[in-house]
Scaffold this motif. Structure first.
Motif, PDB file in Angstrom:
ATOM      1  N   LEU A  90      -3.656  30.527  51.898  1.00  0.00           N
ATOM      2  CA  LEU A  90      -4.727  31.418  51.427  1.00  0.00           C
ATOM      3  C   LEU A  90      -4.402  32.877  51.734  1.00  0.00           C
ATOM      4  O   LEU A  90      -4.654  33.759  50.930  1.00  0.00           O
TER       5      LEU A  90
ATOM      6  N   PHE B 128      -4.046  35.922  49.179  1.00  0.00           N
ATOM      7  CA  PHE B 128      -4.845  37.148  49.227  1.00  0.00           C
ATOM      8  C   PHE B 128      -3.952  38.393  49.239  1.00  0.00           C
ATOM      9  O   PHE B 128      -4.291  39.412  48.634  1.00  0.00           O
TER      10      PHE B 128
ATOM     11  N   ALA C 278      -2.870  38.892  45.788  1.00  0.00           N
ATOM     12  CA  ALA C 278      -3.979  39.391  44.970  1.00  0.00           C
ATOM     13  C   ALA C 278      -4.182  40.885  45.187  1.00  0.00           C
ATOM     14  O   ALA C 278      -4.535  41.613  44.264  1.00  0.00           O
TER      15      ALA C 278
ATOM     16  N   LEU D  41      -7.585  42.160  34.415  1.00  0.00           N
ATOM     17  CA  LEU D  41      -8.617  41.717  35.362  1.00  0.00           C
ATOM     18  C   LEU D  41      -9.175  40.362  34.946  1.00  0.00           C
ATOM     19  O   LEU D  41      -9.437  39.496  35.785  1.00  0.00           O
ATOM     20  N   ILE D  42      -9.380  40.185  33.652  1.00  0.00           N
ATOM     21  CA  ILE D  42      -9.921  38.899  33.209  1.00  0.00           C
ATOM     22  C   ILE D  42      -8.892  37.797  33.461  1.00  0.00           C
ATOM     23  O   ILE D  42      -9.246  36.674  33.807  1.00  0.00           O
TER      24      ILE D  42
ATOM     25  N   ILE E  63      -6.793  37.790  35.959  1.00  0.00           N
ATOM     26  CA  ILE E  63      -6.907  37.507  37.391  1.00  0.00           C
ATOM     27  C   ILE E  63      -8.116  36.621  37.642  1.00  0.00           C
ATOM     28  O   ILE E  63      -8.049  35.623  38.356  1.00  0.00           O
ATOM     29  N   LEU E  64      -9.236  37.003  36.994  1.00  0.00           N
ATOM     30  CA  LEU E  64     -10.469  36.229  37.140  1.00  0.00           C
ATOM     31  C   LEU E  64     -10.239  34.775  36.736  1.00  0.00           C
ATOM     32  O   LEU E  64     -10.800  33.857  37.320  1.00  0.00           O
TER      33      LEU E  64
ATOM     34  N   GLU F 277      -7.373  33.065  39.445  1.00  0.00           N
ATOM     35  CA  GLU F 277      -7.608  33.079  40.887  1.00  0.00           C
ATOM     36  C   GLU F 277      -8.323  31.833  41.414  1.00  0.00           C
ATOM     37  O   GLU F 277      -7.840  31.194  42.351  1.00  0.00           O
ATOM     38  N   PRO F 278      -9.479  31.471  40.829  1.00  0.00           N
ATOM     39  CA  PRO F 278     -10.148  30.273  41.365  1.00  0.00           C
ATOM     40  C   PRO F 278      -9.288  29.024  41.234  1.00  0.00           C
ATOM     41  O   PRO F 278      -9.330  28.156  42.114  1.00  0.00           O
ATOM     42  N   MET F 279      -8.481  28.975  40.172  1.00  0.00           N
ATOM     43  CA  MET F 279      -7.634  27.796  39.986  1.00  0.00           C
ATOM     44  C   MET F 279      -6.630  27.677  41.134  1.00  0.00           C
ATOM     45  O   MET F 279      -6.410  26.604  41.690  1.00  0.00           O
TER      46      MET F 279
ATOM     47  N   ILE G 166      -6.930  28.985  44.153  1.00  0.00           N
ATOM     48  CA  ILE G 166      -7.625  28.637  45.404  1.00  0.00           C
ATOM     49  C   ILE G 166      -7.909  27.143  45.440  1.00  0.00           C
ATOM     50  O   ILE G 166      -7.703  26.472  46.454  1.00  0.00           O
ATOM     51  N   LEU G 167      -8.328  26.581  44.294  1.00  0.00           N
ATOM     52  CA  LEU G 167      -8.635  25.152  44.266  1.00  0.00           C
ATOM     53  C   LEU G 167      -7.373  24.322  44.484  1.00  0.00           C
ATOM     54  O   LEU G 167      -7.409  23.279  45.139  1.00  0.00           O
TER      55      LEU G 167
ATOM     56  N   LEU H 165     -10.914  32.284  29.125  1.00  0.00           N
ATOM     57  CA  LEU H 165     -11.852  32.105  30.223  1.00  0.00           C
ATOM     58  C   LEU H 165     -12.588  30.773  30.083  1.00  0.00           C
ATOM     59  O   LEU H 165     -12.667  29.983  31.029  1.00  0.00           O
TER      60      LEU H 165
ATOM     61  N   TRP I  87     -11.225  27.765  32.640  1.00  0.00           N
ATOM     62  CA  TRP I  87     -12.241  27.397  33.626  1.00  0.00           C
ATOM     63  C   TRP I  87     -12.788  26.005  33.332  1.00  0.00           C
ATOM     64  O   TRP I  87     -12.954  25.189  34.244  1.00  0.00           O
TER      65      TRP I  87
ATOM     66  N   PRO J  94      -6.978  42.263  51.980  1.00  0.00           N
ATOM     67  CA  PRO J  94      -6.495  42.046  53.333  1.00  0.00           C
ATOM     68  C   PRO J  94      -5.879  43.328  53.833  1.00  0.00           C
ATOM     69  O   PRO J  94      -5.403  44.117  53.031  1.00  0.00           O
TER      70      PRO J  94
ATOM     71  N   LEU K 278     -12.545  40.419  53.926  1.00  0.00           N
ATOM     72  CA  LEU K 278     -11.650  39.393  53.411  1.00  0.00           C
ATOM     73  C   LEU K 278     -11.325  38.346  54.473  1.00  0.00           C
ATOM     74  O   LEU K 278     -11.248  37.151  54.187  1.00  0.00           O
TER      75      LEU K 278
ATOM     76  N   TRP L  42     -11.825  34.406  54.023  1.00  0.00           N
ATOM     77  CA  TRP L  42     -10.788  33.413  54.336  1.00  0.00           C
ATOM     78  C   TRP L  42     -11.342  32.336  55.262  1.00  0.00           C
ATOM     79  O   TRP L  42     -11.191  31.134  55.016  1.00  0.00           O
TER      80      TRP L  42
ATOM     81  N   GLU M 180     -11.866  28.330  54.379  1.00  0.00           N
ATOM     82  CA  GLU M 180     -11.252  27.269  55.192  1.00  0.00           C
ATOM     83  C   GLU M 180     -12.320  26.357  55.782  1.00  0.00           C
ATOM     84  O   GLU M 180     -12.137  25.137  55.860  1.00  0.00           O
TER      85      GLU M 180
ATOM     86  N   ALA N 120     -14.683  29.684  45.531  1.00  0.00           N
ATOM     87  CA  ALA N 120     -13.457  30.086  44.836  1.00  0.00           C
ATOM     88  C   ALA N 120     -13.798  30.906  43.599  1.00  0.00           C
ATOM     89  O   ALA N 120     -13.217  31.976  43.357  1.00  0.00           O
ATOM     90  N   LEU N 121     -14.763  30.435  42.820  1.00  0.00           N
ATOM     91  CA  LEU N 121     -15.138  31.172  41.609  1.00  0.00           C
ATOM     92  C   LEU N 121     -15.750  32.521  41.982  1.00  0.00           C
ATOM     93  O   LEU N 121     -15.396  33.553  41.406  1.00  0.00           O
TER      94      LEU N 121
ATOM     95  N   ALA O 243     -13.254  35.208  43.024  1.00  0.00           N
ATOM     96  CA  ALA O 243     -12.517  35.827  41.916  1.00  0.00           C
ATOM     97  C   ALA O 243     -13.394  36.823  41.159  1.00  0.00           C
ATOM     98  O   ALA O 243     -12.937  37.899  40.768  1.00  0.00           O
TER      99      ALA O 243
ATOM    100  N   LEU P 127     -13.090  41.232  40.414  1.00  0.00           N
ATOM    101  CA  LEU P 127     -13.171  41.937  39.136  1.00  0.00           C
ATOM    102  C   LEU P 127     -14.058  43.178  39.230  1.00  0.00           C
ATOM    103  O   LEU P 127     -13.634  44.275  38.880  1.00  0.00           O
TER     104      LEU P 127
END
Lengths: 282, 631
Positions: free
Chosen positions: A87, A91, A94, A120-121, A123-124, A127-129, A131-132, A261, A265, B432, B437, B441, B445, B458-459, B462, B466
């Motif tokens: 993570l 970050f 990112a 930006l879109i 990244i949007l 990013e969650p993908m 992290i998951l 998006l 998603w 970071p 941040l 984190w 976790e 997570a969503l 992100a 933006l």
């Protein structure tokens, strides 16, 4: 200490590997399009040439942003090979991506502005993908540390097949491949000129190019974690994945960000939920 | 001890009253500044003394407990008066219900001997006192030149600043009382005082919209007060004590007591403006900026999350806890999405506040040592960065006459100092190695085992990137770094600079704050701290090495940006010859074609009109789920 040595080696050699891969990318693409294509070293020649150009900027924020983007990308690769927390690596990466966008926004050109918004879109979307994907690795291994994931005894792809597909979406967006390449593309003759990169030029564009090579190495590294038990399979997995990316790039048309998006998603979350439930049910 | 407490709780009341009666501007400046300084020092002194329990004696022969009771009823009748004056049925209803219930409770149920010490502090309270007294005081000081300018703008005949500073300074005392109170009746009293102060401050400008929004804030928070009162009476009926620490010491609640805790948390939700109660905080931005800054950073909403965190041990391991985590995570996600659709700077900040509070509450619901540490750290970091950003927007608004972020494009050119500080403030909220941040984190976790919570985090995380990145990016621009600087009054620049420094440095102190203050609070160690390298059971964050690396790298990048020679600055590429240096190009037929570009606000996905109703319904559903878990 060993981690630090790995990190330094990676930071030194990653751009070379990334540059060569970019050259190879162009050769294979050319082969698919029945062309000869440039030499493998072309991407590195291009960057070297850019470094020698005049330093033209719209404002000095761009210099700051280009440098931070490069440093963050290099640092994330270093952290990855030092086997740190996934993570944190993400970050730091990112942060670089954010600076790339901010530099583009600091210039008042409509092309770079709209390119930045689209970036930006993107990244949007990814990013969650990512992290998951990391969370799913944690659910299997019980740790976010790369070292622990590498030490896990069986290949992760067996338990996380759907998360591997989710990572594939993130990879395609991050590599700026069609159908997700609308913040900028490899060619400067689209409707947005070079989008988010329009106002970066000369040595600063070269910095961004190098940073992109670092990011390619990083994301391929994350891919490699899915089959980290054997060098042979890991390599095969990477070759297959990259070839699949090229295939997708060359066969897909660019879509719109709305589609991206919704689609990424939607599919990404559905796949993640199913794969997570498998893990919980285990 | 008693002197410090007197300073922290009673001095702001006295100073506020003095501001009200001594109408001279210079006296007011002196009073507010000195009070702020004393509060800051006293809060540090209190920290020095560590945890304590304290029973105040009497005042003029009357016990403090009785005084609080009398003031409580007086306050409720004042609120009722405003309910009649504003002709608002909801305020009347909720207040009458509170008066009746409190009267019944005081007359027939409660035995005042069962109170235990009235004021108790553990490290959580001490941290809150620090945040309130230092950040809050800085905001009050910033308010001095701001309100002068504000009233000059409104062309008022008679200054209304005395009343403004009465409530602003009083607020700090009430908050200090709230976080230190151990007798739950006292807690309730201070809870109500903050409601009333915020109502007076939101309505300060007396415009139609200000009155309307203040009324909404009052009825919603009266509902919160009623929920608190119900929870309090119910808890007393179950436990027979008013002593909060005794309740906490009894361990996880079951049965009826759990319902009571559920009501207390609901009161916290209202105060922290969680969905579906966010509208009162969004409406609060009509007030002068210092009020928004105070409500959003160190007071009011932090009282809400404090209540939830305070009672966290009582719902540990129950379904209520999971419900709270879901509610918080949902607010985090939904408000981050709503923020994307906004171009009004203050509204973006407001949604971001609610979103971050959601994250704190989600952490309280996760209820593991790691999550609780994240929640408390986030309270600190968020207070600093958010107050800084509000003060920046206030300064910018007074200079350019707009709070729309589109109008702040290239602000660095005209207001280099404020713009640079605002950019730093935004970066501390999202990158970071800064504190916010770090907390995110830790939260992710800690949440990894909860499928829905971690997906929403997570969503949401992100979405957060933006709206911040695009704002920071458009503040940049303009031509010269190191061009002519901008003038700021001392009382404007001092709080800005101090908060900016704090926002940057406090992330660095996080390992220290954890090991010195948070570790003793936790039942088991959340993480180990070794030379600034945080290691949890599931990962690690090498704070000091990262800080060092990123610090050196940023200095290097800054140096390249400012000192690079032979850099030529040119106009952007626009597909034709530039006419002026920016904003137009030479088009076909030799005509001048102006151009502009603005942000994507993604209204079709994240518009307020599109999302709010659905999000509120979902939030109500989650709250029902949470309360249902208590039954």
């Amino acid at each position: 200490m060993q981690g630090l040595i790995f990190a330094i080696i990676a930071v030194v050699f990653a751009p070379v590997a990334g540059g060569l891969l970019a050259g190879l990318d162009r050769r294979v693409t050319a082969w698919m399009q029945s062309r000869q294509g440039p030499p493998i070293m072309q991407a590195i020649y291009d960057a070297a040439k850019l470094f020698g150009k005049e330093k033209l900027v719209v404002n000095r924020w761009q210099i700051l942003c280009a440098w931070v983007y490069l440093i963050a990308a290099a640092m994330s690769v270093g952290l990855f090979f030092a086997q740190a927390d996934l993570l944190i690596i993400f970050f730091v990466q990112a942060a670089g991506a954010v600076f790339l966008v901010m530099g583009a926004l600091s210039a008042r050109s409509p092309y770079s502005q709209i390119g930045a918004q689209r970036e930006l879109i993107q990244i949007l979307t990814y990013e969650p993908m990512l992290i998951l994907v990391f969370v799913s690795m944690y659910l299997v291994v019980g740790s976010f540390n790369v070292s622990d994931i590498l030490a896990y005894e069986s290949p992760l792809i067996a338990k996380l097949p759907l998360m591997f597909i989710v990572l594939g979406y993130a990879l395609t967006i991050k590599l700026r491949k069609s159908p997700f390449d609308f913040s900028t593309s490899h060619h400067g003759h689209q409707e947005l000129v070079k989008g988010v990169l329009t106002e970066y030029s000369g040595p600063f564009l070269a910095l961004i190019e190098v940073a992109h090579w670092y990011e390619t190495v990083l994301i391929l590294g994350v891919t490699a974690l899915f089959w980290a038990t054997s060098w042979y399979w890991m390599l095969l997995l990477l070759v297959c994945v990259y070839f699949a990316e090229l295939l997708i790039d060359n066969t897909m048309a660019r879509m719109t960000w709305r589609w991206m998006l919704r689609y990424v998603w939607g599919i990404g979350l559905a796949l993640s939920f199913i794969n997570f439930i498998w893990l919980y049910a285990r | 001890m008693s002197n410090l407490l007197l300073l922290l709780i009673v001095l702001p009341v006295a100073a506020g009253t003095a501001c009200y009666f001594l109408r001279s501007g210079s006296l007011r400046t002196a009073i507010v500044t000195v009070t702020g300084a004393i509060l800051a020092v006293a809060s540090l002194g209190l920290l020095q003394q560590g945890a304590f329990a304290f029973q105040p004696g009497s005042f003029l022969g009357i016990g403090w407990g009785s005084i609080v009771t009398v003031l409580d009823f007086a306050l409720l009748f004042v609120v009722l008066y405003f309910g009649f004056k504003l002709q608002n049925l909801l305020i009347k209803l909720f207040t009458v219900a509170q008066i009746a219930l409190l009267g019944f409770f005081e007359l027939f149920m409660v035995e005042h001997g069962a109170g235990g010490p009235a004021l108790v502090a553990d490290n959580l309270s001490l941290i809150m006192v620090l945040v309130i007294s230092i950040v809050g005081s800085l905001i009050c000081i910033f308010g001095l030149p701001y309100m002068k300018e504000h009233e000059a703008h409104l062309k008022l005949k008679k200054s209304r600043q005395p009343q403004f500073f009465l409530y602003l300074v009083l607020f700090l005392g009430a908050m200090n009382g709230l976080v230190l109170a151990n007798n739950i009746l006292w807690l309730y009293f201070f809870f109500e005082v903050t409601t009333f102060c915020s109502f007076m401050l939101i309505g300060h400008d007396k415009t139609d919209v200000a009155v309307r929004n203040a009324t909404r804030a009052l009825w919603m928070n009266s509902l919160g007060g009623l929920a608190f009162l119900v929870g309090m009476v119910w808890a007393y009926a179950q436990t027979g004590t008013l002593d909060v620490s005794a309740m906490l010491a009894a361990g996880p609640a079951t049965g009826g007591l759990l319902v009571a805790v559920g009501f207390l948390c609901l009161a916290g939700f209202v105060k922290a403006a969680q969905l579906p109660f966010q509208s009162w905080l969004l409406g609060a931005m009509v007030a002068p900026t210092p009020v928004s800054a105070l409500l959003h950073s160190s007071t009011m909403v932090k009282a809400g999350v404090y209540i939830v965190l305070r009672f966290a041990p009582m719902f540990r391991g129950t379904f209520v806890s999971d419900g709270i985590a879901l509610c918080g995570a949902f607010t985090f996600l939904a408000c981050a999405a709503l923020a994307i659709g906004q171009s009004n700077g203050k509204k973006i900040l407001a949604y971001s506040t609610v979103s971050n509070l959601g994250l704190i509450i989600a952490c309280a619901g996760l209820n593991t040592p790691l999550a609780l540490s994240a929640a408390i750290l986030l309270i600190i970091f968020h207070a600093i960065s958010k107050s800084l950003l509000f003060l920046c927007v206030g300064t910018i608004e007074q200079a350019i006459g707009s709070r729309d972020i589109e109008d702040m494009r290239g602000l660095f050119k005209t207001m280099p100092r404020t713009a640079a500080i605002a950019i730093v403030g935004i970066l501390t909220m999202l990158l970071p190695p800064f504190g916010v941040l770090l907390c995110k984190w830790m939260a992710i976790e800690a949440a990894s085992g909860h499928l829905f919570v971690v997906v929403m985090m997570a969503l949401g995380s992100a979405l957060t990137v933006l709206y911040w990145a695009r704002w920071a990016g458009l503040l940049m621009g303009g031509h010269k770094i190191g061009g002519p600087s901008e003038r700021q009054p001392l009382f404007t620049s001092f709080p800005l600079k101090l908060l900016c420094l704090g926002a940057m440095v406090f992330g660095f102190l996080a390992p220290l704050i954890y090991s010195e203050l948070l570790a003793p609070l936790m039942s088991s160690a959340a993480m180990t701290v070794d030379n600034g390298i945080i290691a949890t059971a599931t990962g690690g964050f090498a704070i000091y090495p990262l800080f060092l690396l990123i610090g050196v790298a940023s200095l290097f990048a800054l140096n390249r940006a400012m000192r690079s020679r032979d850099v030529r600055e040119v106009a952007p590429y626009v597909g034709g010859a530039n006419v002026t240096d920016e904003g137009a190009f030479n088009g076909p037929m030799d005509t001048v074609v102006p151009y502009s570009a603005s942000n994507y606000y993604l209204g079709e996905f994240f518009g307020e009109a599109r999302l709010t109703l659905g999000a509120n319904i979902a939030a109500v559903g989650l709250i029902v789920l949470m309360m249902g878990g208590a039954l």
